[in-house]
Scaffold this motif. Structure first.
Motif, PDB file in Angstrom:
ATOM      1  N   VAL A  91       0.852  -1.187   0.000  1.00  6.90           N
ATOM      2  CA  VAL A  91       0.000   0.000   0.000  1.00  6.90           C
ATOM      3  C   VAL A  91       0.892   1.244   0.000  1.00  6.90           C
ATOM      4  N   PHE A  92       0.653   2.121  -0.969  1.00  7.44           N
ATOM      5  CA  PHE A  92       1.320   3.417  -1.024  1.00  7.44           C
ATOM      6  C   PHE A  92       0.354   4.475  -0.493  1.00  7.44           C
ATOM      7  N   ILE A  93       0.835   5.312   0.419  1.00  4.71           N
ATOM      8  CA  ILE A  93       0.005   6.376   0.987  1.00  4.71           C
ATOM      9  C   ILE A  93       0.562   7.725   0.561  1.00  4.71           C
ATOM     10  N   GLN A  94      -0.267   8.497  -0.127  1.00  5.91           N
ATOM     11  CA  GLN A  94       0.090   9.878  -0.448  1.00  5.91           C
ATOM     12  C   GLN A  94      -0.343  10.737   0.740  1.00  5.91           C
ATOM     13  N   HIS A  95       0.608  11.476   1.317  1.00  7.18           N
ATOM     14  CA  HIS A  95       0.318  12.197   2.553  1.00  7.18           C
ATOM     15  C   HIS A  95       0.554  13.692   2.421  1.00  7.18           C
ATOM     16  N   GLU A  96      -0.425  14.432   2.868  1.00  6.42           N
ATOM     17  CA  GLU A  96      -0.323  15.878   3.039  1.00  6.42           C
ATOM     18  C   GLU A  96      -1.138  16.214   4.274  1.00  6.42           C
ATOM     19  N   PHE A  97      -0.635  17.085   5.127  1.00  5.55           N
ATOM     20  CA  PHE A  97      -1.414  17.452   6.304  1.00  5.55           C
ATOM     21  C   PHE A  97      -2.703  18.154   5.861  1.00  5.55           C
ATOM     22  N   GLY A  98      -3.807  17.681   6.380  1.00  7.12           N
ATOM     23  CA  GLY A  98      -5.111  18.175   5.988  1.00  7.12           C
ATOM     24  C   GLY A  98      -5.870  17.188   5.128  1.00  7.12           C
ATOM     25  N   MET A  99      -5.169  16.156   4.603  1.00 11.64           N
ATOM     26  CA  MET A  99      -5.837  15.160   3.766  1.00 11.64           C
ATOM     27  C   MET A  99      -6.627  14.163   4.606  1.00 11.64           C
ATOM     28  N   TYR A 100      -6.147  13.854   5.811  1.00 10.54           N
ATOM     29  CA  TYR A 100      -6.743  12.810   6.635  1.00 10.54           C
ATOM     30  C   TYR A 100      -7.377  13.424   7.886  1.00 10.54           C
ATOM     31  N   GLY A 101      -8.336  12.716   8.440  1.00 10.28           N
ATOM     32  CA  GLY A 101      -9.112  13.238   9.560  1.00 10.28           C
ATOM     33  C   GLY A 101      -8.363  13.237  10.883  1.00 10.28           C
ATOM     34  N   GLY A 102      -8.897  13.997  11.853  1.00  8.63           N
ATOM     35  CA  GLY A 102      -8.295  14.102  13.167  1.00  8.63           C
ATOM     36  C   GLY A 102      -7.198  15.151  13.208  1.00  8.63           C
ATOM     37  N   GLU A 103      -6.740  15.461  14.396  1.00 12.47           N
ATOM     38  CA  GLU A 103      -5.701  16.459  14.555  1.00 12.47           C
ATOM     39  C   GLU A 103      -4.401  15.949  13.919  1.00 12.47           C
ATOM     40  N   PHE A 104      -3.831  16.738  13.043  1.00 16.19           N
ATOM     41  CA  PHE A 104      -2.611  16.375  12.295  1.00 16.19           C
ATOM     42  C   PHE A 104      -2.793  15.067  11.509  1.00 16.19           C
ATOM     43  N   GLY A 105      -4.040  14.745  11.138  1.00 13.53           N
ATOM     44  CA  GLY A 105      -4.287  13.529  10.353  1.00 13.53           C
ATOM     45  C   GLY A 105      -4.141  12.256  11.159  1.00 13.53           C
ATOM     46  N   GLU A 106      -4.420  12.329  12.470  1.00 13.39           N
ATOM     47  CA  GLU A 106      -4.161  11.185  13.343  1.00 13.39           C
ATOM     48  C   GLU A 106      -5.035   9.972  13.029  1.00 13.39           C
ATOM     49  N   TYR A 107      -6.179  10.166  12.346  1.00 15.42           N
ATOM     50  CA  TYR A 107      -7.031   9.019  12.017  1.00 15.42           C
ATOM     51  C   TYR A 107      -6.292   8.006  11.136  1.00 15.42           C
ATOM     52  N   LEU A 108      -5.344   8.486  10.366  1.00 17.40           N
ATOM     53  CA  LEU A 108      -4.589   7.577   9.485  1.00 17.40           C
ATOM     54  C   LEU A 108      -3.853   6.518  10.297  1.00 17.40           C
ATOM     55  N   MET A 109      -3.491   6.817  11.518  1.00 17.26           N
ATOM     56  CA  MET A 109      -2.776   5.849  12.360  1.00 17.26           C
ATOM     57  C   MET A 109      -3.647   4.627  12.658  1.00 17.26           C
ATOM     58  N   TYR A 110      -4.969   4.798  12.755  1.00 24.86           N
ATOM     59  CA  TYR A 110      -5.849   3.653  12.957  1.00 24.86           C
ATOM     60  C   TYR A 110      -5.730   2.678  11.780  1.00 24.86           C
ATOM     61  N   PHE A 111      -5.617   3.230  10.584  1.00 25.63           N
ATOM     62  CA  PHE A 111      -5.443   2.409   9.388  1.00 25.63           C
ATOM     63  C   PHE A 111      -4.097   1.680   9.429  1.00 25.63           C
ATOM     64  N   TYR A 120       4.211   2.065   2.187  1.00 29.14           N
ATOM     65  CA  TYR A 120       5.152   3.100   1.748  1.00 29.14           C
ATOM     66  C   TYR A 120       4.428   4.433   1.855  1.00 29.14           C
ATOM     67  N   VAL A 121       5.103   5.429   2.403  1.00 34.41           N
ATOM     68  CA  VAL A 121       4.478   6.731   2.615  1.00 34.41           C
ATOM     69  C   VAL A 121       5.229   7.791   1.822  1.00 34.41           C
ATOM     70  N   THR A 122       4.498   8.585   1.058  1.00 28.70           N
ATOM     71  CA  THR A 122       5.069   9.734   0.362  1.00 28.70           C
ATOM     72  C   THR A 122       4.614  11.011   1.051  1.00 28.70           C
ATOM     73  N   PHE A 123       5.573  11.749   1.621  1.00 31.17           N
ATOM     74  CA  PHE A 123       5.266  13.042   2.238  1.00 31.17           C
ATOM     75  C   PHE A 123       5.410  14.136   1.192  1.00 31.17           C
ATOM     76  N   HIS A 124       4.291  14.787   0.865  1.00 33.00           N
ATOM     77  CA  HIS A 124       4.341  15.903  -0.089  1.00 33.00           C
ATOM     78  C   HIS A 124       4.784  17.197   0.607  1.00 33.00           C
ATOM     79  N   THR A 125       4.598  17.270   1.910  1.00 33.48           N
ATOM     80  CA  THR A 125       5.077  18.404   2.697  1.00 33.48           C
ATOM     81  C   THR A 125       5.678  17.866   3.990  1.00 33.48           C
ATOM     82  N   VAL A 126       6.814  18.426   4.365  1.00 30.51           N
ATOM     83  CA  VAL A 126       7.436  18.081   5.645  1.00 30.51           C
ATOM     84  C   VAL A 126       7.571  19.383   6.439  1.00 30.51           C
ATOM     85  N   ILE A 127       6.868  19.474   7.543  1.00 34.87           N
ATOM     86  CA  ILE A 127       6.816  20.701   8.347  1.00 34.87           C
ATOM     87  C   ILE A 127       7.987  20.735   9.337  1.00 34.87           C
ATOM     88  N   PRO A 128       8.817  21.763   9.283  1.00 39.94           N
ATOM     89  CA  PRO A 128       9.909  21.858  10.264  1.00 39.94           C
ATOM     90  C   PRO A 128       9.397  22.278  11.639  1.00 39.94           C
TER      91      PRO A 128
END
Length: 773
Positions: A91-111, A120-128
């Motif tokens: 499974v490839f996951i395209q990730h951007e903050f705001g794409m997934y539910g919960g604070e900071f997309g925390e719902y994705l962790m349940y998955f 495999y995770v692709t981060f389109h944005t990495v927040i410093p």
């Protein structure tokens, strides 16, 4: 696009997806297309589309699942469904903050915690400088993932320094861009209503982060010196922005435009542009602007696309721009500084040579980011972490598109500047001889008038290169005359190659117009007297192959004896320099190596003596040991030939002709010795053209159907000249023949070919009258 052939292995991608309009949806669709078009025999790709609420979109067939990102329980249910699907390999996951539910997309962790497939995770944005919870979520994702993909070095640095992660699980794959087929700028200006204008442009879904007002504030100073300037703002407003504030930002820009008196110098193209139209706008652009004020922007796909279109760039100095734009590609300016921006624009508009040089350098820089190259890099990541996953590259369709583009009234032109034929480069006997061979091979699969017409052109140029004594010269200028370069070069290899081409044509006699055969045989008759004087091993080998093919239909005793005497010369050269550690004909390996052992097989076909076949196999296997490493080929570099005593050639300088020759020789050795390893190496060698090389980049160009000139240490040479394009075509036709098991030409009616002969080179033609010997 190809159908997905391999349905036993499936890769699932979690992402937003069209018809939803956002940059990641577009990204994912382009990645899907590239994987499906190049890797469909390796795995199929399916999509889980992300929705805010219940699904309202009508998705294409590749979308197998839909996830409501606002429903926490849906993540667990989705993971359970995927776990039950045995064919899903990863499974490839395209990730951007705001794409997934919960604070900071925390719902994705349940998955992720519920899934038992490789991730495999692709981060389109990495927040410093992340908040504690964001840091914990990102670190957990990277820990669970087999590999984390980011777009640039700066993102790696942030993950290591700010998140405390190891870079061992992080890899860089750039944002993909579409391959660009060059179009003439003046015609594009006219088509879009910008005749006699200098064009500055920017594009992307509009939002205040793009700081387009900085560009507007810079324009008055620039227009003072360039009153024909037009600033084109491409793209509609970001849909999420419209939901929050409608068109507030666009209206703000329009008001500023009027306040500054720029109505005649600014054009808003307020719509979602399909890729072909967007690429046209960028190709007519003189300078591309990227004025983002977002320092944390991890990726800017728009910047990479503009570079691929050959735009000189002026960009705000964010990390990605700093990484992409060396001083020979663009100019960096401070955030929200219209004075600096005006100075940079003026400098580029005043210096046409600098602007054009930057544009060309930008194309080279952007090549690695073309979608097919990005797909290959994703496939290699997957191969490294999924047990037993072998990459099988799809064979492109056979096309003469670039061959036809390179061919003019005299023959096939020598060089090409990127994809544009260079008329001033003239022609060579060598290229036209190889083109003739390629057309004979093409004839085995498709018999059409165009193939015969091309054969006629190439044969005609070869005839014009033969002198009265039967020897050929190699170089022909752009007007079709003998070039002075012939006086200073050793022309033996070109002459040997001519014999190979003529013999190949004669071997196809039953399927060609009679006039072709007459002309080719007359050339051979005039040449045969000097062949025995050849000294170059490659020239000798080429001549052996050509004479063998020629003599198949004649069985001339003197030709047979000539072939065997030439083969004995090669044996003498082998015995003079070979030893237990160096089983070769010379004390070095250069180019055109595989023809040497291959030619000894033809001698063996005539004589049956083991001395020819034994040394042929010994030397060929030795060559393969120097050019294959596991599941990849690394041909002898033209940057430094492989000397006796050395183990491997240096990186870079890999030429398509060497790979092509190896594939053709492998086919023959497989037929003769019936060793499966030779057939496997054919597949491996051909995959070099499709990205199985140290850069993971295509050497074949699927847009032009040409082939790039070489694989260098750090980049691909983007020129697509005759030698490389013909070499690719010969390799592709060899793979087709091997795959279909076609040992001979198919039958065709005699009437068909007699008709073609009358139409193309009829007996009343001036050419026939000149050459009827």
């Amino acid at each position: 696009m190809r159908e997905n052939f391999n349905t036993d292995k499936e890769i699932l991608v979690l992402t937003s997806y069209p018809p939803r309009e956002c940059e990641i949806a577009t990204y994912s669709k382009d990645l899907f297309d590239a994987l499906a078009d190049g890797m469909s025999r390796t795995f199929s790709v399916s999509i889980c589309a992300l929705e805010n609420g219940k699904s309202r979109e009508s998705y294409p067939s590749e979308v197998k699942y839909v996830l409501d990102v606002t429903d926490q329980s849906a993540y667990i249910h989705l993971a359970e469904r995927i776990n039950r699907e045995k064919k899903i390999q990863a499974v490839f996951i395209q990730h951007e903050f705001g794409m997934y539910g919960g604070e900071f997309g925390e719902y994705l962790m349940y998955f992720l915690y519920s899934l038992n497939k490789p991730v495999y995770v692709t981060f389109h944005t990495v927040i410093p400088s992340p908040e504690e919870k964001r840091l914990l979520i990102v670190r957990s994702m990277v820990t669970i993932a087999e590999k984390t993909i980011v777009k640039n070095k700066n993102s790696v640095r942030i993950l290591v320094e700010d998140y405390g992660l190891s870079d061992s699980k992080i890899t860089i794959i750039p944002h993909g861009i579409h391959p660009i087929e060059s179009k003439e700028k003046a015609s594009l200006h006219k088509a879009h209503g910008y005749e006699n204008k200098k064009i500055i442009s920017t594009f992307g879904l509009l939002s205040s982060d793009k700081s387009v007002e900085t560009a507007l504030e810079a324009l008055p100073k620039v227009i003072a010196g360039f009153p024909d300037l037009m600033f084109v703002i491409l793209g509609k407003t970001q849909p999420e922005v419209i939901k929050k504030e409608e068109e507030v930002y666009r209206k703000h820009l329009q008001r500023k435009m009027k306040q500054l008196g720029l109505e005649n110098h600014v054009s808003f193209v307020n719509r979602y542009l399909e890729t072909p139209e967007l690429l046209e706008f960028l190709q007519l652009t003189d300078i591309y602007l990227s004025t983002s004020k977002d320092w944390d922007q991890a990726v800017n796909g728009t910047l990479a696309v503009a570079m691929a279109c050959g735009c000189a760039v002026v960009a705000s100095v964010n990390p990605q721009a700093k990484e992409l734009l060396s001083e020979d590609i663009g100019i960096l300016v401070d955030f929200e500084d219209p004075d600096q921006l005006a100075t940079a624009l003026t400098r580029l508009l005043e210096d046409d040579e600098l602007r054009e040089r930057m544009g060309k350098n930008a194309i080279y820089q952007a090549k690695a980011s073309e979608w097919r190259n990005v797909a290959v890099k994703h496939a290699h990541v997957l191969q490294s972490h999924v047990p037993g996953q072998e990459l099988i590259f799809d064979l492109p369709e056979i096309s003469l598109k670039h061959i036809l583009k390179l061919t003019d009234r005299f023959g096939i032109l020598r060089f090409s500047k990127m994809g544009t034929p260079d008329i001033s480069s003239g022609y060579t006997l060598d290229d036209n001889a190889k083109a003739l061979i390629a057309m004979c091979m093409h004839l085995e699969f498709k018999k059409d008038p165009m193939t015969f017409l091309l054969m006629h052109k190439y044969l005609s140029l070869m005839e014009s290169c033969q002198r009265e004594d039967g020897v050929f010269f190699n170089y022909v200028d752009s007007e079709g005359n003998e070039h002075l370069q012939n006086a200073g070069d050793n022309l033996e290899d070109a002459n040997g190659g001519a014999i190979w081409a003529l013999g190949t044509l004669v071997a196809h006699r039953e399927h060609l117009p009679a006039n072709f055969i007459i002309r080719a045989e007359m050339c051979i008759h005039r040449a045969v007297y000097w062949v025995k004087e050849l000294e170059s091993p490659r020239a000798i080998a080429f001549a052996i192959k050509g004479l063998y093919l020629y003599n198949q239909s004649h069985q001339y005793r003197h030709i047979r004896e000539l072939i065997l005497s030439l083969a004995d010369v090669l044996l003498e050269k082998y015995h003079a320099v070979s030893d237990a550690e160096w089983q070769w004909f010379e004390e070095y390996m250069t180019c055109g190596n595989s023809i040497l052992p291959e030619s000894l097989l033809y001698a063996n076909f005539l004589d049956g003596k083991e001395k020819y076949s034994s040394i042929a196999k010994t030397t060929f296997d030795f060559l393969l040991s120097k050019t294959f490493e596991g599941k990849s080929i690394k041909v002898i570099s033209n940057k430094g030939w492989l000397q006796k005593g050395e183990d491997r050639s240096q990186e870079g300088g890999g030429q398509p002709i060497e790979v092509s020759n190896t594939i053709q020789s492998l086919q023959l050795f497989h037929q003769v010795f019936d060793e499966e390893g030779y057939r496997e190496k054919m597949e491996i060698a051909f995959s070099w053209f499709l990205g199985n090389n140290h850069l993971h980049q295509l050497i074949y160009n699927p847009l032009t159907c040409g082939c790039h000139d070489s694989l260098e240490k750090e980049n691909v040479n983007l020129n697509q000249g005759a030698e490389s394009t013909i070499s690719y075509l010969m390799a592709r036709l060899t793979m087709e023949k091997a795959g279909k098991g076609i040992p001979f030409l198919q039958d065709a009616s005699l009437v068909e070919y007699q008709d073609l002969e009358r139409r193309l080179i009829g007996r009343n033609s001036k050419f026939y009258q000149k050459n009827k010997h």
